[in-house]
Design a protein around this motif. Structure first.
Motif, PDB file in Angstrom:
ATOM      1  N   VAL A 271       0.707  -1.562  -0.281  1.00 56.12           N
ATOM      2  CA  VAL A 271      -0.195  -0.061  -0.384  1.00 56.12           C
ATOM      3  C   VAL A 271       0.640   1.157   0.267  1.00 56.12           C
ATOM      4  N   CYS A 272       1.964   1.074   0.951  1.00 54.07           N
ATOM      5  CA  CYS A 272       2.099   2.812   0.354  1.00 54.07           C
ATOM      6  C   CYS A 272       4.145   2.322   0.431  1.00 54.07           C
ATOM      7  N   THR A 273       3.375   1.386  -0.552  1.00 58.56           N
ATOM      8  CA  THR A 273       5.222   1.572  -2.296  1.00 58.56           C
ATOM      9  C   THR A 273       4.932   1.648  -2.854  1.00 58.56           C
ATOM     10  N   GLY A 274       4.569   0.494  -3.249  1.00 58.84           N
ATOM     11  CA  GLY A 274       3.648  -0.003  -4.544  1.00 58.84           C
ATOM     12  C   GLY A 274       2.709   0.160  -5.322  1.00 58.84           C
ATOM     13  N   ALA A 275       1.393   0.191  -4.703  1.00 60.58           N
ATOM     14  CA  ALA A 275       0.606   1.736  -4.897  1.00 60.58           C
ATOM     15  C   ALA A 275       0.451   3.011  -4.830  1.00 60.58           C
ATOM     16  N   ALA A 276       1.568   3.577  -3.521  1.00 60.88           N
ATOM     17  CA  ALA A 276       1.802   4.842  -3.680  1.00 60.88           C
ATOM     18  C   ALA A 276       2.572   4.872  -4.860  1.00 60.88           C
ATOM     19  N   TYR A 277       3.224   4.071  -4.672  1.00 62.69           N
ATOM     20  CA  TYR A 277       4.655   4.922  -5.611  1.00 62.69           C
ATOM     21  C   TYR A 277       4.111   5.705  -7.705  1.00 62.69           C
ATOM     22  N   ILE A 278       2.975   4.813  -7.672  1.00 64.97           N
ATOM     23  CA  ILE A 278       2.475   5.188  -8.998  1.00 64.97           C
ATOM     24  C   ILE A 278       1.486   5.990  -8.799  1.00 64.97           C
ATOM     25  N   VAL A 279       0.798   6.663  -7.407  1.00 67.56           N
ATOM     26  CA  VAL A 279      -0.009   7.852  -7.483  1.00 67.56           C
ATOM     27  C   VAL A 279       1.628   8.717  -7.741  1.00 67.56           C
ATOM     28  N   PHE A 280       2.351   8.684  -6.999  1.00 67.82           N
ATOM     29  CA  PHE A 280       3.356   9.610  -6.836  1.00 67.82           C
ATOM     30  C   PHE A 280       4.067  10.127  -7.889  1.00 67.82           C
ATOM     31  N   PHE A 281       3.888   9.650  -8.867  1.00 64.88           N
ATOM     32  CA  PHE A 281       4.755   9.542 -10.715  1.00 64.88           C
ATOM     33  C   PHE A 281       3.666   9.474 -11.374  1.00 64.88           C
ATOM     34  N   ARG A 282       2.771   9.797 -11.171  1.00 64.17           N
ATOM     35  CA  ARG A 282       1.480  10.453 -11.678  1.00 64.17           C
ATOM     36  C   ARG A 282       1.738  12.149 -11.202  1.00 64.17           C
ATOM     37  N   LEU A 283       1.203  12.025  -9.950  1.00 61.76           N
ATOM     38  CA  LEU A 283       1.342  13.491  -9.961  1.00 61.76           C
ATOM     39  C   LEU A 283       2.537  14.482 -10.459  1.00 61.76           C
ATOM     40  N   ILE A 284       3.952  14.136 -10.404  1.00 62.46           N
ATOM     41  CA  ILE A 284       5.006  14.374 -10.586  1.00 62.46           C
ATOM     42  C   ILE A 284       4.811  14.371 -12.389  1.00 62.46           C
ATOM     43  N   ALA A 285       4.024  13.790 -13.228  1.00 64.49           N
ATOM     44  CA  ALA A 285       4.050  14.038 -14.218  1.00 64.49           C
ATOM     45  C   ALA A 285       2.782  15.209 -15.169  1.00 64.49           C
ATOM     46  N   ASN A 286       1.840  14.939 -13.918  1.00 62.07           N
ATOM     47  CA  ASN A 286       0.607  15.961 -13.983  1.00 62.07           C
ATOM     48  C   ASN A 286       0.720  17.398 -13.748  1.00 62.07           C
ATOM     49  N   VAL A 287       1.626  17.416 -12.680  1.00 60.31           N
ATOM     50  CA  VAL A 287       1.962  18.551 -11.735  1.00 60.31           C
ATOM     51  C   VAL A 287       3.465  19.227 -11.327  1.00 60.31           C
ATOM     52  N   GLY A 288       4.110  18.583 -11.935  1.00 59.82           N
ATOM     53  CA  GLY A 288       6.053  18.522 -11.813  1.00 59.82           C
ATOM     54  C   GLY A 288       5.906  18.455 -10.391  1.00 59.82           C
ATOM     55  N   PRO A 289       7.662  18.272 -10.161  1.00 61.44           N
ATOM     56  CA  PRO A 289       8.302  17.586  -9.003  1.00 61.44           C
ATOM     57  C   PRO A 289       7.867  18.935  -8.025  1.00 61.44           C
ATOM     58  N   THR A 290       7.758  19.384  -8.417  1.00 61.91           N
ATOM     59  CA  THR A 290       7.533  20.768  -6.980  1.00 61.91           C
ATOM     60  C   THR A 290       6.162  20.874  -6.602  1.00 61.91           C
ATOM     61  N   GLY A 291       4.899  20.257  -7.267  1.00 57.20           N
ATOM     62  CA  GLY A 291       4.111  20.073  -6.741  1.00 57.20           C
ATOM     63  C   GLY A 291       4.185  18.889  -5.902  1.00 57.20           C
ATOM     64  N   ALA A 292       3.986  17.629  -6.697  1.00 58.95           N
ATOM     65  CA  ALA A 292       4.303  15.732  -6.443  1.00 58.95           C
ATOM     66  C   ALA A 292       4.245  16.186  -4.704  1.00 58.95           C
ATOM     67  N   VAL A 293       5.932  16.901  -4.268  1.00 55.99           N
ATOM     68  CA  VAL A 293       6.365  16.565  -3.265  1.00 55.99           C
ATOM     69  C   VAL A 293       5.517  17.532  -2.193  1.00 55.99           C
ATOM     70  N   SER A 294       5.195  18.643  -2.755  1.00 51.82           N
ATOM     71  CA  SER A 294       3.983  19.384  -1.512  1.00 51.82           C
ATOM     72  C   SER A 294       3.090  18.103  -0.984  1.00 51.82           C
ATOM     73  N   VAL A 295       2.955  16.900  -0.969  1.00 50.41           N
ATOM     74  CA  VAL A 295       2.502  16.011  -0.246  1.00 50.41           C
ATOM     75  C   VAL A 295       2.611  15.764   0.997  1.00 50.41           C
ATOM     76  N   THR A 296       4.227  16.138   0.784  1.00 52.87           N
ATOM     77  CA  THR A 296       4.132  16.230   2.738  1.00 52.87           C
ATOM     78  C   THR A 296       4.136  17.877   3.775  1.00 52.87           C
ATOM     79  N   PHE A 297       3.058  18.880   2.945  1.00 50.18           N
ATOM     80  CA  PHE A 297       2.068  19.480   3.885  1.00 50.18           C
ATOM     81  C   PHE A 297       1.655  18.494   4.750  1.00 50.18           C
ATOM     82  N   LEU A 298       1.195  17.929   3.833  1.00 54.66           N
ATOM     83  CA  LEU A 298      -0.377  16.549   4.711  1.00 54.66           C
ATOM     84  C   LEU A 298       0.273  15.448   5.153  1.00 54.66           C
ATOM     85  N   VAL A 299       1.463  15.164   4.952  1.00 59.46           N
ATOM     86  CA  VAL A 299       1.760  13.395   5.638  1.00 59.46           C
ATOM     87  C   VAL A 299       2.407  14.033   6.733  1.00 59.46           C
ATOM     88  N   PRO A 300       2.195  15.041   8.058  1.00 61.58           N
ATOM     89  CA  PRO A 300       2.916  15.676   9.335  1.00 61.58           C
ATOM     90  C   PRO A 300       1.497  15.533  10.066  1.00 61.58           C
TER      91      PRO A 300
END
Length: 288
Positions: free
Chosen positions: A219-248
């Motif tokens: 869940v946290c790696t296999g499935a999540a990384y598909i979502v993460f790389f899709r975000l990089i493709a759609n919104v760019g690397p800076t936008g994708a790593v903004s997920v860390t606003f919500l992770v904490p």
């Protein structure tokens, strides 16, 4: 950001917030290296059938050098550092330390890819780093049995995520999310294998540790990384790593709810300062 991207961001934050919880549960039984080898190896096995069915292996083989680089910096090294830190630090602390990832993504993009970094974003970097100091100040104990080495591991891991996001932008633009995720997990598995074999635990792990490891991998790696790389493709690397606003938010909540961890003043204040600095570094906040 489109609605689907926003939903992906929320889902990813909840799942990655839980990853620190699962590491806390599993690492006492497996140890850091064996746990992360299982995490990336099981994730690769989870993703491989879909990659085979959709004919992605030739693309992975053609881009193997870039995928090896991304797999090392985006999975093998930061996962290992977090697993080491999870032996003595709480899930909430680790998730807050992870929040500085976008800052490093922006800084490395500025240094390497010559992305623009105006004064407000530079100020955000300084503020975020000040938040890290507040977060770790009461835990920097380097005496025997102290948590100092674990703290250093936790605050250094996001640097590798920043490198990986920009490597993906530089070398893997146009490569689909499934190929990126599958290839990077295979690469991380191969990188860690020589370290995992001699450090494999001699005693069998508990079913709780195995359950946490499987959830961490699938869940946290296999499935999540598909979502993460899709975000990089759609919104760019800076936008994708903004997920860390919500992770904490999720990481602290999961740790307090399921592991009974305390939310200390240094964690709360450090998180606030880090998120403020990260918002400035990403350009989310734009001072007049």
């Amino acid at each position: 950001m489109q609605r689907r991207d926003l939903l992906d961001l929320l889902l990813l934050a909840a799942v990655w917030g839980g990853s620190f919880l699962f590491m806390r549960v599993a690492v006492p039984d497996f140890g850091p290296v064996a746990l992360i080898e299982l995490r990336v190896g099981l994730a690769a096995l989870f993703l491989l059938p879909a990659a085979l069915w959709r004919g992605k292996l030739p693309l992975i083989a053609r881009r193997w050098k870039a995928i090896l680089l991304v797999g090392t910096f985006n999975a093998a090294l930061p996962f290992l550092l977090y697993a080491y830190a999870a032996q003595s630090l709480g899930a909430g602390f680790l998730s807050v330390a992870n929040a500085v990832t976008p800052v490093w993504g922006a800084v490395i993009g500025w240094l390497w890819l010559k992305d623009r970094l105006p004064w407000s974003r530079s100020a955000g970097l300084v503020i975020a780093l000040a938040g890290i100091v507040v977060l770790v100040w009461d835990k920097l104990n380097f005496s025997a049995g102290g948590s100092g080495p674990a703290v250093l591991a936790a605050v250094c891991a996001p640097i590798f995520y920043g490198v990986a996001a920009n490597c993906t932008k530089r070398f893997l633009t146009g490569v689909d999310a499934l190929s990126n995720a599958t290839g990077s997990m295979i690469a991380a598995t191969l990188v860690l294998l020589p370290l995992a074999i001699p450090t494999w635990p001699e005693t069998p792990a508990s079913w709780q540790a195995w359950t946490a490891t499987i959830l961490l991998a699938v869940v946290c790696t296999g499935a999540a990384y598909i979502v993460f790389f899709r975000l990089i493709a759609n919104v760019g690397p800076t936008g994708a790593v903004s997920v860390t606003f919500l992770v904490p938010i999720f990481g602290v909540a999961w740790g307090a709810w399921l592991l009974g961890e305390d939310v200390t003043g240094s964690i709360a204040i450090g998180a606030g300062i880090i998120l403020l600095g990260t918002a400035l570094a990403l350009g989310v906040l734009r001072p007049r």
